[in-house]
Design a protein around this motif. Structure first.
Motif, mmCIF file in Angstrom:
data_model
loop_
_atom_site.group_PDB
_atom_site.id
_atom_site.type_symbol
_atom_site.label_atom_id
_atom_site.label_comp_id
_atom_site.label_asym_id
_atom_site.label_seq_id
_atom_site.Cartn_x
_atom_site.Cartn_y
_atom_site.Cartn_z
ATOM 1 N N CYS A 112 48.348 -31.017 -25.928
ATOM 2 C CA CYS A 112 47.977 -31.948 -27.005
ATOM 3 C C CYS A 112 48.204 -33.329 -26.447
ATOM 4 C CB CYS A 112 48.805 -31.754 -28.273
ATOM 5 S SG CYS A 112 48.406 -32.985 -29.541
ATOM 6 N N ILE A 113 47.195 -34.173 -26.550
ATOM 7 C CA ILE A 113 47.342 -35.511 -25.995
ATOM 8 C C ILE A 113 47.491 -36.546 -27.106
ATOM 9 C CG2 ILE A 113 46.194 -35.000 -23.807
ATOM 10 C CD1 ILE A 113 43.669 -36.354 -25.078
ATOM 11 N N GLY A 114 47.770 -36.061 -28.303
ATOM 12 C CA GLY A 114 48.037 -36.979 -29.412
ATOM 13 C C GLY A 114 46.796 -37.584 -30.026
ATOM 14 N N LEU A 117 57.277 -45.476 -14.718
ATOM 15 C CA LEU A 117 58.059 -46.616 -15.189
ATOM 16 C C LEU A 117 58.433 -46.438 -16.664
ATOM 17 C CD1 LEU A 117 58.986 -49.298 -14.014
ATOM 18 C CD2 LEU A 117 56.871 -50.332 -14.825
ATOM 19 N N TYR A 118 57.477 -45.970 -17.425
ATOM 20 C CA TYR A 118 57.692 -45.759 -18.859
ATOM 21 C C TYR A 118 58.814 -44.739 -19.092
ATOM 22 C CZ TYR A 118 56.325 -45.091 -23.756
ATOM 23 O OH TYR A 118 56.303 -45.036 -25.116
ATOM 24 N N VAL A 119 58.751 -43.650 -18.327
ATOM 25 C CA VAL A 119 59.752 -42.587 -18.453
ATOM 26 C C VAL A 119 61.116 -43.107 -17.989
ATOM 27 C CG1 VAL A 119 60.450 -40.322 -17.540
ATOM 28 C CG2 VAL A 119 58.075 -40.709 -18.243
ATOM 29 N N PHE A 179 51.097 -41.610 -24.453
ATOM 30 C CA PHE A 179 52.473 -42.088 -24.331
ATOM 31 C C PHE A 179 53.295 -41.639 -25.536
ATOM 32 C CE2 PHE A 179 50.403 -44.882 -21.302
ATOM 33 C CZ PHE A 179 51.301 -44.849 -20.259
ATOM 34 N N LYS A 180 52.614 -41.529 -26.669
ATOM 35 C CA LYS A 180 53.294 -41.057 -27.879
ATOM 36 C C LYS A 180 53.743 -39.603 -27.695
ATOM 37 C CE LYS A 180 53.094 -41.785 -32.725
ATOM 38 N NZ LYS A 180 54.367 -42.144 -32.949
ATOM 39 N N VAL A 181 52.915 -38.837 -27.009
ATOM 40 C CA VAL A 181 53.276 -37.449 -26.723
ATOM 41 C C VAL A 181 54.540 -37.421 -25.856
ATOM 42 C CG1 VAL A 181 52.510 -35.342 -25.554
ATOM 43 C CG2 VAL A 181 50.909 -36.626 -26.964
ATOM 44 N N LEU A 182 54.602 -38.346 -24.904
ATOM 45 C CA LEU A 182 55.816 -38.440 -24.067
ATOM 46 C C LEU A 182 57.022 -38.833 -24.918
ATOM 47 C CD1 LEU A 182 54.849 -40.164 -20.718
ATOM 48 C CD2 LEU A 182 55.107 -37.747 -21.248
ATOM 49 N N ASP A 183 56.788 -39.784 -25.843
ATOM 50 C CA ASP A 183 57.881 -40.209 -26.730
ATOM 51 C C ASP A 183 58.432 -39.018 -27.499
ATOM 52 O OD1 ASP A 183 57.664 -42.847 -26.036
ATOM 53 O OD2 ASP A 183 56.376 -43.397 -27.720
ATOM 54 N N ILE A 184 57.529 -38.190 -28.016
ATOM 55 C CA ILE A 184 57.962 -37.039 -28.820
ATOM 56 C C ILE A 184 58.788 -36.084 -27.955
ATOM 57 C CG2 ILE A 184 57.128 -34.983 -30.065
ATOM 58 C CD1 ILE A 184 54.693 -36.806 -30.912
ATOM 59 N N THR A 185 58.321 -35.849 -26.723
ATOM 60 C CA THR A 185 59.051 -34.945 -25.825
ATOM 61 C C THR A 185 60.441 -35.506 -25.527
ATOM 62 O OG1 THR A 185 56.959 -34.367 -24.806
ATOM 63 C CG2 THR A 185 58.923 -33.747 -23.590
ATOM 64 N N MET A 186 60.513 -36.817 -25.264
ATOM 65 C CA MET A 186 61.807 -37.420 -24.919
ATOM 66 C C MET A 186 62.731 -37.469 -26.136
ATOM 67 S SD MET A 186 60.874 -40.314 -22.087
ATOM 68 C CE MET A 186 59.563 -41.179 -22.948
ATOM 69 N N LYS A 187 62.139 -37.726 -27.289
ATOM 70 C CA LYS A 187 62.942 -37.782 -28.514
ATOM 71 C C LYS A 187 63.534 -36.408 -28.802
ATOM 72 C CE LYS A 187 62.643 -39.114 -33.330
ATOM 73 N NZ LYS A 187 61.754 -39.419 -34.431
ATOM 74 N N ARG A 188 62.691 -35.383 -28.656
ATOM 75 C CA ARG A 188 63.149 -34.015 -28.901
ATOM 76 C C ARG A 188 64.330 -33.670 -27.978
ATOM 77 N NH1 ARG A 188 58.352 -30.798 -28.035
ATOM 78 N NH2 ARG A 188 57.467 -31.623 -29.933
ATOM 79 N N ALA A 189 64.304 -34.222 -26.791
ATOM 80 C CA ALA A 189 65.390 -33.950 -25.835
ATOM 81 C C ALA A 189 66.546 -34.931 -26.012
ATOM 82 C CB ALA A 189 64.850 -34.033 -24.414
ATOM 83 N N GLY A 190 66.513 -35.735 -27.089
ATOM 84 C CA GLY A 190 67.596 -36.679 -27.350
ATOM 85 C C GLY A 190 67.692 -37.761 -26.279
ATOM 86 N N TYR A 191 66.582 -38.070 -25.625
ATOM 87 C CA TYR A 191 66.541 -39.056 -24.526
ATOM 88 C C TYR A 191 67.571 -38.705 -23.453
ATOM 89 C CZ TYR A 191 63.328 -41.664 -27.371
ATOM 90 O OH TYR A 191 62.232 -42.017 -28.095
ATOM 91 N N ARG A 207 66.818 -47.827 -30.898
ATOM 92 C CA ARG A 207 65.793 -48.769 -30.416
ATOM 93 C C ARG A 207 64.575 -48.024 -29.915
ATOM 94 N NH1 ARG A 207 68.383 -51.618 -26.205
ATOM 95 N NH2 ARG A 207 66.325 -52.208 -25.509
ATOM 96 N N GLN A 208 64.878 -46.862 -29.278
ATOM 97 C CA GLN A 208 63.768 -46.108 -28.721
ATOM 98 C C GLN A 208 62.993 -45.370 -29.799
ATOM 99 O OE1 GLN A 208 66.341 -44.341 -25.970
ATOM 100 N NE2 GLN A 208 65.422 -45.324 -24.224
ATOM 101 N N THR A 209 63.705 -44.897 -30.844
ATOM 102 C CA THR A 209 62.991 -44.163 -31.880
ATOM 103 C C THR A 209 62.111 -45.102 -32.692
ATOM 104 O OG1 THR A 209 64.895 -44.362 -33.305
ATOM 105 C CG2 THR A 209 64.672 -42.302 -32.124
ATOM 106 N N GLU A 210 62.491 -46.386 -32.742
ATOM 107 C CA GLU A 210 61.688 -47.328 -33.507
ATOM 108 C C GLU A 210 60.519 -47.871 -32.700
ATOM 109 O OE1 GLU A 210 64.384 -50.404 -34.527
ATOM 110 O OE2 GLU A 210 65.543 -49.114 -35.849
#
Ligand code: FES
Length: 169
Positions: A135-137, A58-60, A21-33, A7-10
């Motif tokens: 990089c801020i995306g 809140l987003y994190v 926020f996309k940059v944060l998504d990439i960081t969290m995805k790389r860490a497997g959430y 759900r999070q990857t989509e």
């Protein structure tokens, strides 16, 4: 191996459209959430946003499935995180590769010289906190500089210094 929550990857980009926020998504995805990546993610957030705003926390918290109180607790415990910018205004110069090759290093240097301030510091008059990010995306509009949370495209020293002068008046 831990897999990312589908759900999070989509997830589409943040409703604000702010690519950081996309940059944060990439960081969290790389860490497997993984919740243990919280400090690393907060580092990335502070780098991209300059300080940790409530909606970022809140987003994190939501993405890592952590209680907001826990994320707040970590953000306030470590001195290297700040919940508020020290200065009245913030200026974050992206020093990622795309921005750097288009001159962001010179922009940063010119700000430091003109305002007698270093990255991570605030001007003596308390007006401007200066930061840098990797990089801020927003590579397509490099070099990018973020003024008070608003990403400005294709900047040069002249434009940036003029904007900062207007902050100082
Ligand atoms: S390198 Fe600056 S936005 Fe990506």
């Amino acid at each position: 191996m831990q897999t990312a929550n589908p759900r999070q990857t989509e997830k589409k980009e943040h409703p604000s459209g702010d690519k950081r926020f996309k940059v944060l998504d990439i960081t969290m995805k790389r860490a497997g959430y993984n919740q243990s990546a919280l400090i690393e993610v907060l580092h990335k957030a502070q780098e991209a946003f300059g300080f940790l705003e409530e909606d970022v926390l809140l987003y994190v918290a939501r993405a890592l499935k952590l209680p907001l109180s826990r994320v707040y607790g970590v953000a306030t415990f470590y001195h290297l995180f700040s919940l508020k910018p020290a200065g009245k205004h913030t200026c974050i110069v992206c020093m990622g590769t795309a921005c750097y090759v288009k001159g962001s290093g010179k922009i940063l240097e010119d700000i430091e010289n003109s305002f007698d301030v270093k990255v991570g510091e605030t001007t003596a008059d308390g007006e401007i906190s200066l930061g840098s990010a990797r990089c801020i995306g927003a590579c397509g509009i490099a070099p990018a500089v973020v003024f008070d949370g608003v990403v400005a495209a294709k900047q040069d020293s002249e434009t940036v210094l003029a904007k900062l002068q207007s902050f100082s008046q």
